[in-house]
Scaffold this motif. Structure first.
Motif, mmCIF file in Angstrom:
data_model
loop_
_atom_site.group_PDB
_atom_site.id
_atom_site.type_symbol
_atom_site.label_atom_id
_atom_site.label_comp_id
_atom_site.label_asym_id
_atom_site.label_seq_id
_atom_site.Cartn_x
_atom_site.Cartn_y
_atom_site.Cartn_z
ATOM 1 N N ASN A 27 31.233 81.179 79.751
ATOM 2 C CA ASN A 27 31.144 80.945 81.194
ATOM 3 C C ASN A 27 29.921 80.144 81.626
ATOM 4 O OD1 ASN A 27 33.511 82.499 81.652
ATOM 5 N ND2 ASN A 27 32.288 84.370 81.472
ATOM 6 N N GLY A 28 28.918 80.083 80.758
ATOM 7 C CA GLY A 28 27.702 79.379 81.147
ATOM 8 C C GLY A 28 26.528 79.820 80.309
ATOM 9 N N PHE A 29 25.362 80.004 80.964
ATOM 10 C CA PHE A 29 24.123 80.196 80.231
ATOM 11 C C PHE A 29 23.262 81.298 80.848
ATOM 12 C CE2 PHE A 29 25.447 75.778 80.452
ATOM 13 C CZ PHE A 29 25.607 75.459 79.099
ATOM 14 N N LEU A 45 28.188 75.251 85.675
ATOM 15 C CA LEU A 45 28.642 76.503 85.076
ATOM 16 C C LEU A 45 27.724 77.647 85.509
ATOM 17 C CD1 LEU A 45 29.320 75.147 81.472
ATOM 18 C CD2 LEU A 45 30.996 75.518 83.295
ATOM 19 N N GLN A 46 28.159 78.868 85.242
ATOM 20 C CA GLN A 46 27.365 80.034 85.619
ATOM 21 C C GLN A 46 26.012 80.016 84.917
ATOM 22 O OE1 GLN A 46 29.400 83.760 84.945
ATOM 23 N NE2 GLN A 46 27.529 84.973 85.173
ATOM 24 N N VAL A 47 24.950 80.242 85.672
ATOM 25 C CA VAL A 47 23.605 80.317 85.114
ATOM 26 C C VAL A 47 22.945 81.597 85.622
ATOM 27 C CG1 VAL A 47 21.318 79.266 85.025
ATOM 28 C CG2 VAL A 47 23.349 77.812 84.939
ATOM 29 N N LYS A 97 27.171 71.136 78.923
ATOM 30 C CA LYS A 97 28.483 71.459 79.479
ATOM 31 C C LYS A 97 29.564 71.366 78.407
ATOM 32 C CE LYS A 97 31.467 70.520 83.445
ATOM 33 N NZ LYS A 97 31.630 69.743 84.692
ATOM 34 N N THR A 98 29.509 70.333 77.589
ATOM 35 C CA THR A 98 30.496 70.161 76.523
ATOM 36 C C THR A 98 30.420 71.294 75.520
ATOM 37 O OG1 THR A 98 30.408 67.751 76.763
ATOM 38 C CG2 THR A 98 31.285 68.617 74.685
ATOM 39 N N TYR A 99 29.191 71.679 75.139
ATOM 40 C CA TYR A 99 29.020 72.747 74.167
ATOM 41 C C TYR A 99 29.554 74.072 74.716
ATOM 42 C CZ TYR A 99 26.907 75.451 70.387
ATOM 43 O OH TYR A 99 26.726 76.272 69.308
ATOM 44 N N ALA A 100 29.248 74.359 75.967
ATOM 45 C CA ALA A 100 29.710 75.609 76.574
ATOM 46 C C ALA A 100 31.231 75.646 76.686
ATOM 47 C CB ALA A 100 29.069 75.785 77.942
ATOM 48 N N GLU A 101 31.822 74.534 77.112
ATOM 49 C CA GLU A 101 33.280 74.485 77.256
ATOM 50 C C GLU A 101 33.965 74.614 75.906
ATOM 51 O OE1 GLU A 101 33.752 70.830 79.384
ATOM 52 O OE2 GLU A 101 33.549 71.789 81.362
ATOM 53 N N ASN A 102 33.418 73.972 74.883
ATOM 54 C CA ASN A 102 33.995 74.089 73.542
ATOM 55 C C ASN A 102 33.830 75.492 72.980
ATOM 56 O OD1 ASN A 102 34.767 71.407 73.566
ATOM 57 N ND2 ASN A 102 32.988 70.687 72.417
ATOM 58 N N SER A 103 32.791 76.180 73.433
ATOM 59 C CA SER A 103 32.530 77.547 72.964
ATOM 60 C C SER A 103 33.309 78.592 73.759
ATOM 61 C CB SER A 103 31.030 77.854 73.058
ATOM 62 O OG SER A 103 30.275 76.957 72.271
#
Length: 260
Positions: free
Chosen positions: A24-26, A48-50, A15-21
């Motif tokens: 929207n998700g994975f 997050l969106q998956v 979650k931290t990596y996605a938010e910093n990037s």
């Protein structure tokens, strides 16, 4: 290993990596195996969106069934999970008509198997691009850093690797903690790239438990002369695969130009 804490750490990291990037998700390719099942479940827990993507290429029906069962269970449990199917069988067959055929059957079969994985990687990045997602890798520690059992720029072409510090046995243990379906837990690991029923153990010549043992021995600076019988055979298999697949595990070599 305390899998409740492992679960929490990976989910927080994702979650931290996605938010910093600022994404929207994975997006994850679902194979019907334990690695993609665990990875997609961990990603789903972020909220997050998956996007789970099925990408059959002459796929065995058992693989398809297990993958779809997992996706449906995941969608029932997590409202942030969606799915799509991209049947790449026709694309793969068209690709085969556009390239020359090698007379070396073994090399041809391996090259085509790796081409399947690279078609899937291209497809995942297509979906990642249009939905603003990161491609989540499904490789584990013994595959990625022990024997290099993955396709370079295929299933090795990802944005982040949430389970790459877990051995295969630990992935199975985490899967049981997450209540991954029994059909996946009981299935023999296979890459499914050859269109037959060969397992990973058939290809590698040793089980994952054996290879994990060998990796630990190698990390402890043991040599092949420390072992005999099956242990010596397994250690030799590990050392051979680790050596020939180093090109997958080290950064791409760059020719640094001198100051002329």
């Amino acid at each position: 290993m305390q899998f409740d804490k492992v679960n929490e750490q990976i989910v927080t990291w994702l979650k931290t990596y996605a938010e910093n990037s600022k994404v929207n998700g994975f997006v994850i390719g679902i194979s019907g195996g334990v690695d993609s099942a665990v990875t997609s479940h961990l990603c789903a827990q972020t909220g997050l969106q998956v996007l789970c993507v099925e990408m059959p290429i002459h796929q065995a029906q058992s693989h398809v069934t297990r993958g779809r069962e997992h996706i449906e269970q995941l969608k029932e449990k997590f409202p942030n999970v969606s799915s799509v199917e991209a049947d790449l069988t026709a694309t793969f067959e068209t690709f085969k008509t556009a390239i020359p055929v090698s007379k070396d059957a073994a090399k041809l079969n391996l090259a085509l198997a790796n081409s399947r994985a690279r078609l899937r990687m291209t497809t995942l990045y297509y979906f990642a691009g249009i939905h603003g997602l990161l491609v989540a890798g499904t490789g584990n520690k013994i595959e990625d850093f022990g024997v290099g059992f993955y396709t370079k720029y295929g299933d090795g072409g990802v944005d982040l690797s949430p389970i790459a510090d877990l051995m295969k046995s630990e992935v199975f243990a985490l899967a049981r903690y997450l209540n991954i379906s029994q059909s996946i837990l009981e299935a023999s690991p296979t890459d499914g790239l050859f269109g037959d029923d060969r397992t990973d153990e058939d290809q590698l010549g040793a089980s994952y438990d054996e290879l994990e043992w060998a990796m630990h021995q190698d990390e402890n600076k043991k040599s092949i002369n420390n072992f005999s019988g099956r242990e010596q055979e397994v250690f030799g298999i590990y050392k051979r695969l680790n050596a020939i697949n180093q090109h997958k595990m080290i950064p791409i070599p760059i020719c640094k130009i001198d100051n002329y």
